[in-house]
Design a protein around this motif. Structure first.
Motif, PDB file in Angstrom:
ATOM      1  N   ARG A  22       1.008  -1.024   0.096  1.00 43.59           N
ATOM      2  CA  ARG A  22       0.108   0.044  -0.011  1.00 43.59           C
ATOM      3  C   ARG A  22       0.686   1.306  -0.046  1.00 43.59           C
ATOM      4  NH1 ARG A  22      -5.310  -0.863   3.963  1.00 43.59           N
ATOM      5  NH2 ARG A  22      -6.058  -2.744   3.033  1.00 43.59           N
ATOM      6  N   THR A  35      -4.694   0.634  -3.384  1.00 46.85           N
ATOM      7  CA  THR A  35      -5.143  -0.231  -1.918  1.00 46.85           C
ATOM      8  C   THR A  35      -5.325  -1.611  -2.632  1.00 46.85           C
ATOM      9  OG1 THR A  35      -5.590   1.703  -0.607  1.00 46.85           O
ATOM     10  CG2 THR A  35      -6.463  -0.500  -0.029  1.00 46.85           C
ATOM     11  N   ASP A  86      -3.586  -5.139  -1.993  1.00 45.05           N
ATOM     12  CA  ASP A  86      -4.372  -6.278  -1.212  1.00 45.05           C
ATOM     13  C   ASP A  86      -4.395  -7.463  -1.924  1.00 45.05           C
ATOM     14  OD1 ASP A  86      -4.579  -4.429   0.788  1.00 45.05           O
ATOM     15  OD2 ASP A  86      -6.720  -4.224   0.729  1.00 45.05           O
TER      16      ASP A  86
END
Length: 237
Positions: free
Chosen positions: A127, A137, A141
């Motif tokens: 991030r 983001t 992830d």
């Protein structure tokens, strides 16, 4: 002292079973007091995973030492290899732990909480590297989850083989899929260009699940306990 407690615990787990072994049994065999046990391990579950805290700290330090010259996807793959090295240090112990964890639902839940912490460490690093980018983001992830999934798939394959063969080659092969899919950080798109990851369409109403499971846990309950409650509520072994 720490190693003696781990050795005593696993000897008893193999002889009596995990559930039938108490902390008092472990300290009696190791020849120490309860206070000594809890100085090293907060709970009986922790003695099964004695090296994960150190490995997580090593991974966090490794990622923190990264510079702009490090390609981020390769960097998180290299960070995941630190976990493999931990398992490969003692193959027989790792195989014993794998077999024990498969047999005890509470340990499987605990292990899930540990895996989640590794994934979170990778995602937080990514991030930071993808900050300011469209879907940065989300990209971070997804990659973190992919790295963990690839690493664990290869690691479990090696553990199922009783620790035979080259674990590093197996994990490298799995992580190669991640690097080939996400190899470089996403370039910033030109003005007006579509984002790297367009939004997924919402599922049709008839595809949504009809059942809802609500689990109530005390505030501050550890994640492994929450996962265990979900497994119980869903009727899983």
């Amino acid at each position: 002292m720490r190693d003696a407690l781990v050795a005593a615990a696993f000897r008893l787990f193999l002889e009596r079973g995990y559930e039938q072994t108490t902390v008092d049994d472990i300290v009696a065999l190791a020849g120490v007091g309860r206070r000594s046990f809890f100085r090293y391990f907060p709970s009986k579950e922790d003695v099964v995973f004695p090296d994960h805290e150190r490995c997580l700290a090593d991974m966090t330090a490794f990622l923190a030492a990264s510079g702009e010259e490090h390609e981020p996807v390769r960097r998180v793959c290299d960070a995941a290899r630190l976990v493999l090295l931990m398992y490969a240090e003692n193959p027989s112990f790792s195989v014993q732990r794998y077999r024990l964890t498969k047999q005890v639902p509470g340990l499987r839940a605990y292990e899930l909480s540990v895996v989640w912490r590794y994934e979170r460490a990778l995602a937080e690093y990514l991030r930071g590297r993808f900050a300011g980018r469209p879907d940065g983001t989300l990209h971070a992830d997804v990659i973190a989850a992919a790295v963990v999934a690839a690493h664990n798939n290869a690691l479990r394959s090696w553990l199922r083989s009783d620790g035979q063969g080259d674990a590093s080659a197996t994990v490298d092969h799995a992580l190669g899929y991640v690097q080939s899919a996400f190899g470089t950080a996403p370039a910033a798109p030109a003005p007006g260009a579509r984002p790297v990851f367009p939004a997924l369409p919402a599922p049709p109403a008839d595809a949504l699940p009809e059942d809802v499971v609500v689990v109530v846990c005390r505030r501050g309950a550890p994640l492994w306990r929450v996962v265990q409650e979900f497994e119980s509520a869903l009727g899983r072994d």
